[in-house]
Design an enzyme around this catalytic site. Structure first.
Site, mmCIF file in Angstrom:
data_model
loop_
_atom_site.group_PDB
_atom_site.id
_atom_site.type_symbol
_atom_site.label_atom_id
_atom_site.label_comp_id
_atom_site.label_asym_id
_atom_site.label_seq_id
_atom_site.Cartn_x
_atom_site.Cartn_y
_atom_site.Cartn_z
ATOM 1 N N ASP A 325 0.863 -1.175 0.000
ATOM 2 C CA ASP A 325 0.000 0.000 0.000
ATOM 3 C C ASP A 325 0.907 1.234 0.000
ATOM 4 O O ASP A 325 2.108 1.126 0.269
ATOM 5 C CB ASP A 325 -0.876 -0.026 1.249
ATOM 6 C CG ASP A 325 -1.801 1.161 1.344
ATOM 7 O OD1 ASP A 325 -2.383 1.543 0.319
ATOM 8 O OD2 ASP A 325 -1.923 1.726 2.446
ATOM 9 N N ASP A 571 -1.437 -1.321 6.159
ATOM 10 C CA ASP A 571 -1.641 -0.854 7.532
ATOM 11 C C ASP A 571 -3.077 -0.461 7.840
ATOM 12 O O ASP A 571 -3.444 -0.324 9.002
ATOM 13 C CB ASP A 571 -0.748 0.366 7.814
ATOM 14 C CG ASP A 571 -1.257 1.608 7.101
ATOM 15 O OD1 ASP A 571 -1.539 1.524 5.895
ATOM 16 O OD2 ASP A 571 -1.375 2.656 7.752
ATOM 17 N N ASP A 575 -6.978 -2.490 3.987
ATOM 18 C CA ASP A 575 -5.952 -3.428 3.530
ATOM 19 C C ASP A 575 -6.197 -4.841 4.027
ATOM 20 O O ASP A 575 -5.550 -5.788 3.561
ATOM 21 C CB ASP A 575 -4.560 -2.976 4.005
ATOM 22 C CG ASP A 575 -4.113 -1.682 3.343
ATOM 23 O OD1 ASP A 575 -4.496 -1.468 2.178
ATOM 24 O OD2 ASP A 575 -3.396 -0.898 3.985
#
Length: 679
Positions: A325, A571, A575
């Site tokens: 990410d 995080d 996600d």
């Protein structure tokens, strides 16, 4: 050393001393009356035998009673009884004594590898001090702390639950949680996690989570469950031993009976069968392979990384692709204003003031960064008016009305929809000219060189000139009453070690680094270029990220056989689905959401991306050591099994093939225990 382990060692040493004393007396003929009588000699040698091996005999007999006889204890029991039957009393005791030496080494090594994980148990506070409404302080169990309680954390005490510091200044030690030896400073308003140790200052903390939901509780749960998730290698060894042990027992039985009938020499072939049993004991494999993976998990925990099972270490050793990410993972997740670009006739103060009014009611990080910039650059400036009416235009921005004025704050789509002519180019502002920078150092509008705010390590805000690509920033355009006022560039700064972490991952054999982001394409590509990321996919929704990961995993499949694997690093709450879908999910534990940590297979406790290449190194060393143990043990055992079957290897060679190989494999596995904190 644990008292129980020390007691066992003393017992083994005592039995070996008695055994060698008997051997010396036996071989020198000092007491022929005792050792020349076979029955008396047998009874005498039973003393050191039971001194060191009574627990093995007991376990073997219980296995027979429970109809589960085929294990290492049974092999040792049968082999030593066979040696006694053939009159080889000294060798029977030697086999049992040295087998127990190998078992002791196993327990010692396992205890050492567990120590770093057991140390985590010490982070659990025994009590919590709750401040009541009348000012009194009550000592309670951490499980009884409720969300909203005010806690008093004295110097030297552990923080019982996650919370926010209400008052006090101190340094907290987070080494047990993050592997980071340098204490962190905390002040009023700072988040503080359970399990860290308070320094010299007194802290008042408001509990934000119950104990069962706090960081320390989740860590313990992860640690306790880690050993239950086995690697493929460990599962193979377990299955191997399950079938291997009965096979060698029947093979030894055949070796004792069939040649005895043919040669009419049962004593020789029973002895060879016993030698065969000792050699074939699989303890070197059963002990050393799990020990290697347990040591790898312990090494990772010492470096602030929690691995939820040894199978994930095995997957990390064959990592081909790392997908990440962007926000909060590759970047800090803290937006700051990197440039203020008013048009001619408008000052930076006026531009920021208008933007702050428009964003005054928003809690979005971009809105917060604009208000913070106004406070920092113009501390005497008061926003004053507030927007009496705001319209959130989806995908475009905000239309706010305050004090008779209409303020637009948004992207280019909002400006175009409202018929506002805007400009992208950066220019020198009056504020920049007042910074005392020489004329030849002024920013060039063609290269987009801008004045940016960065936060130094000591927390002080500084100004520096930096080369920046326009695409790396989120641009907020501001217009007042139909007139374009200018643009504000806002950046989420990349983590300082992100580029180095990516380089090290490549050095460790990761073929491709991919970044997935919901941000616009220009921002994603700029961050990817800055960090050296191979591929970036932008403007993705959470479900789009899952689809991308699915596609990348399918690319790694070759005829349904997977030899290379994919890890996803994230995080946020959004996600969690991707972390579940990836072969290995890696979550940022310090700033990450509970959902992400729960879904992940590996948790980085201090959000340091450099921990990822470190875990890859540990994983590869772990798999390498376990493979070395398997190859070495099988080779030596196969060689001496053949020699034993044809009579070229005696019981002492069998002891080496069993205990010697086991000890060497254990010592090899203990190299993982020696891995210290590397970051």
């Amino acid at each position: 050393m644990e008292p129980k382990l020390r007691k066992e060692l003393n017992r083994i040493i005592a039995s070996i001393i008695v055994f060698f004393a008997m051997m010396i007396i036996d071989k020198t003929g000092m007491l022929p009356v005792v050792f020349e009588n076979r029955l008396v000699s047998f009874i005498v040698y039973l003393v050191p035998y039971f001194m060191c091996g009574y627990d093995v005999v007991r376990k073997a007999l219980l296995g027979i009673k429970n109809r589960q006889p085929f294990d290492e204890s049974f092999l040792m029991f049968v082999a030593t009884i066979g040696a006694f039957v053939t009159g080889e009393n000294s060798e029977a005791v030697a086999v049992m004594a040295f087998y127990q030496v190998g078992e002791w080494f196993q327990k010692y090594a396992l205890g050492k590898s567990r120590k770093s994980i057991k140390d985590l148990m010490d982070i659990v506070p025994e009590t919590a001090n709750v401040e009541r409404e009348d000012g009194t302080v009550e000592e309670v169990d951490p499980d009884d702390v409720e969300v909203g309680d005010t806690l008093i954390v004295k110097p030297g005490e552990k923080v019982p639950v996650d919370g926010v510091v209400l008052s006090g200044d101190s340094m907290v030690n987070t080494a047990a949680l993050t592997g980071e030896s340098v204490p962190r400073s905390v002040h009023a308003g700072d988040q503080i996690i359970s399990g860290c140790i308070n320094g010299e200052g007194l802290l008042r903390v408001r509990a934000e989570k119950a104990f069962e939901d706090s960081t320390v509780s989740k860590i313990l749960e992860l640690v306790e469950n880690a050993s239950e998730v086995k690697s493929k290698t460990e599962n193979f060894i377990t299955r191997f031993a399950r079938y291997y042990t009965p096979i060698v027992v029947y093979a030894a039985l055949a070796l004792a009976i069939i040649p005895s009938i043919i040669t009419r020499d049962p004593q020789t072939w029973v002895y060879r069968a016993c030698t065969f049993l000792v050699i074939s004991c699989p303890c070197a494999l059963v002990i050393s392979v799990p020990l290697a993976f347990f040591g790898g998990i312990g090494a990772a925990s010492r470096n602030g990384v929690l691995v939820k099972g040894s199978n994930y270490l095995e997957l990390m050793a064959s990592l081909d692709t790392v997908v990440s990410d962007k926000t909060g993972t590759m970047t800090e997740g803290n937006f700051v204003v990197s440039a203020v670009n008013p048009v001619d006739g408008v000052s930076s103060q006026e531009l920021l003031h208008a933007a702050a009014i428009a964003e005054g009611m928003s809690t979005h990080p971009i809105a917060v960064s604009i208000r913070n910039e106004l406070k920092i650059e113009f501390p005497d400036e008061k926003i004053g008016e507030t927007a009496v009416d705001t319209d959130n235009v989806s995908g475009q921005g905000i239309i706010a009305r305050a004090d008779g004025h209409t303020i637009l704050a948004g992207n280019s789509k909002l400006m175009e929809a409202q018929g506002i002519t805007y400009q992208d180019s950066l220019k020198q502002t009056a504020d920049e000219a007042s910074m005392g920078v020489a004329e030849n150092e002024m920013p060039d509008t063609d290269t987009h060189q801008i004045s940016a705010r960065t936060v130094a390590d000591d927390g002080l805000v500084q100004r520096e000139w930096m080369q920046s690509e326009n695409q790396a920033a989120t641009v907020v355009y501001i217009a007042v009453d139909g007139h374009f006022y200018g643009s504000i560039f806002i950046r989420d700064m990349v983590k300082k070690d992100a580029a180095q972490a990516i380089r090290e991952m490549k050095q460790e054999g990761v073929r491709e680094i991919v970044m997935l982001t919901g941000d616009r394409k220009q921002v994603g590509e700029a961050v990817a270029k800055e960090l050296g990321i191979d591929t970036v996919y932008s403007e993705l929704l959470p479900q789009d990220k899952v689809s991308k990961v699915d596609g990348l995993i399918k690319q790694l499949e070759t005829g349904g056989n997977r030899k290379k694997f994919l890890a996803f690093v994230g995080d946020g709450i959004n996600d969690a689905p991707v972390l579940r879908r990836a072969d290995v999910g890696i979550a940022m534990g310090s700033m990450g959401s509970d959902a992400a940590i729960e879904a992940a297979d590996i948790v980085i406790m201090d959000d340091d991306l450099l921990r990822i290449p470190m875990v890859i190194r540990i994983a590869r060393k772990t798999v390498g050591i376990s493979t070395q143990n398997i190859v070495f043990a099988l080779f030596v055992k196969a060689l001496i099994l053949i020699l034993g079957a044809i009579g070229l290897a005696n019981m002492w060679a069998a002891v080496f093939a069993d205990v010697g190989v086991a000890v060497l494999c254990i010592l090899n596995s203990m190299r993982l225990i020696a891995i210290k904190r590397t970051i």
